[in-house]
Design an enzyme around this catalytic site. Sequence first.
Site, PDB file in Angstrom:
ATOM      1  N   GLU A 167      12.376  15.368  19.090  1.00  0.00           N
ATOM      2  CA  GLU A 167      11.493  14.583  19.965  1.00  0.00           C
ATOM      3  C   GLU A 167      10.114  14.386  19.345  1.00  0.00           C
ATOM      4  OE1 GLU A 167      13.242  17.387  20.686  1.00  0.00           O
ATOM      5  OE2 GLU A 167      13.276  17.703  22.851  1.00  0.00           O
ATOM      6  N   CYS A 210       7.778  19.985  23.280  1.00  0.00           N
ATOM      7  CA  CYS A 210       8.116  18.559  23.298  1.00  0.00           C
ATOM      8  C   CYS A 210       7.728  17.927  24.627  1.00  0.00           C
ATOM      9  CB  CYS A 210       9.603  18.371  23.005  1.00  0.00           C
ATOM     10  SG  CYS A 210      10.014  18.846  21.318  1.00  0.00           S
ATOM     11  N   HIS A 236      10.904  19.400  15.819  1.00  0.00           N
ATOM     12  CA  HIS A 236      11.966  19.056  16.763  1.00  0.00           C
ATOM     13  C   HIS A 236      12.183  17.539  16.757  1.00  0.00           C
ATOM     14  CE1 HIS A 236      11.642  22.896  19.480  1.00  0.00           C
ATOM     15  NE2 HIS A 236      11.883  23.168  18.203  1.00  0.00           N
ATOM     16  N   CYS A 253      12.008  21.104  25.169  1.00  0.00           N
ATOM     17  CA  CYS A 253      11.340  22.401  25.313  1.00  0.00           C
ATOM     18  C   CYS A 253       9.905  22.176  25.800  1.00  0.00           C
ATOM     19  CB  CYS A 253      11.347  23.129  23.973  1.00  0.00           C
ATOM     20  SG  CYS A 253      10.202  22.409  22.764  1.00  0.00           S
TER      21      CYS A 253
HETATM   22 ZN   LIG Z   1      11.225  20.761  21.459  1.00  0.00          ZN
END
Ligand SMILES: [Zn+2]
Length: 150
Positions: free
Chosen positions: A59, A90, A57, A87
């Site tokens: 992040e 993260c 991801h 999410c």
């Molecule tokens: Zn994430």
Amino acid sequence: MMIKPFDDTYFMKKALQEAEAAFDKGEIPVGAVIVIEDRIIARCHNLTETLNDVTAHAEMQAITAAANFLGGKYLKKCTLYVTLEPCQMCAGALYWSQIGKIVYGARDEERGCINLNTKLHPKTKMIGGVLAEEASRLLKRFFVEKRNLN
Ligand SMILES: [Zn+2]
């Protein structure tokens, strides 16, 4: 009148540019930048397909890149700008980074950290809704186009 050139909208636009780069690669379009003292030290976008890695991801990569840049693992004085609400994974990584502030664009009602009650570090401030329309429009466009391809 004083105009601040580097505000939340300015940096979120940079994160949106990253999301567009993800879009162009066929990745779910989420982008992130990390800023310290008005300076961007990490710019990343989702690469889960390219890297075949569910942890890629935007992040997660931005946290690693910023820590590498700073030469230290904590991001206490940094602000993360991310186009979509983080999410659980993260948010968990951001917890460990002790990041100072998180600014997100669009809400993620289903998989975002807010509705899932993922804890942030007590010293981390979080605000949302910055350029949310732009961020969610890009996500919607991605899923519409994807559906039409199948
Ligand atoms: Zn994430």
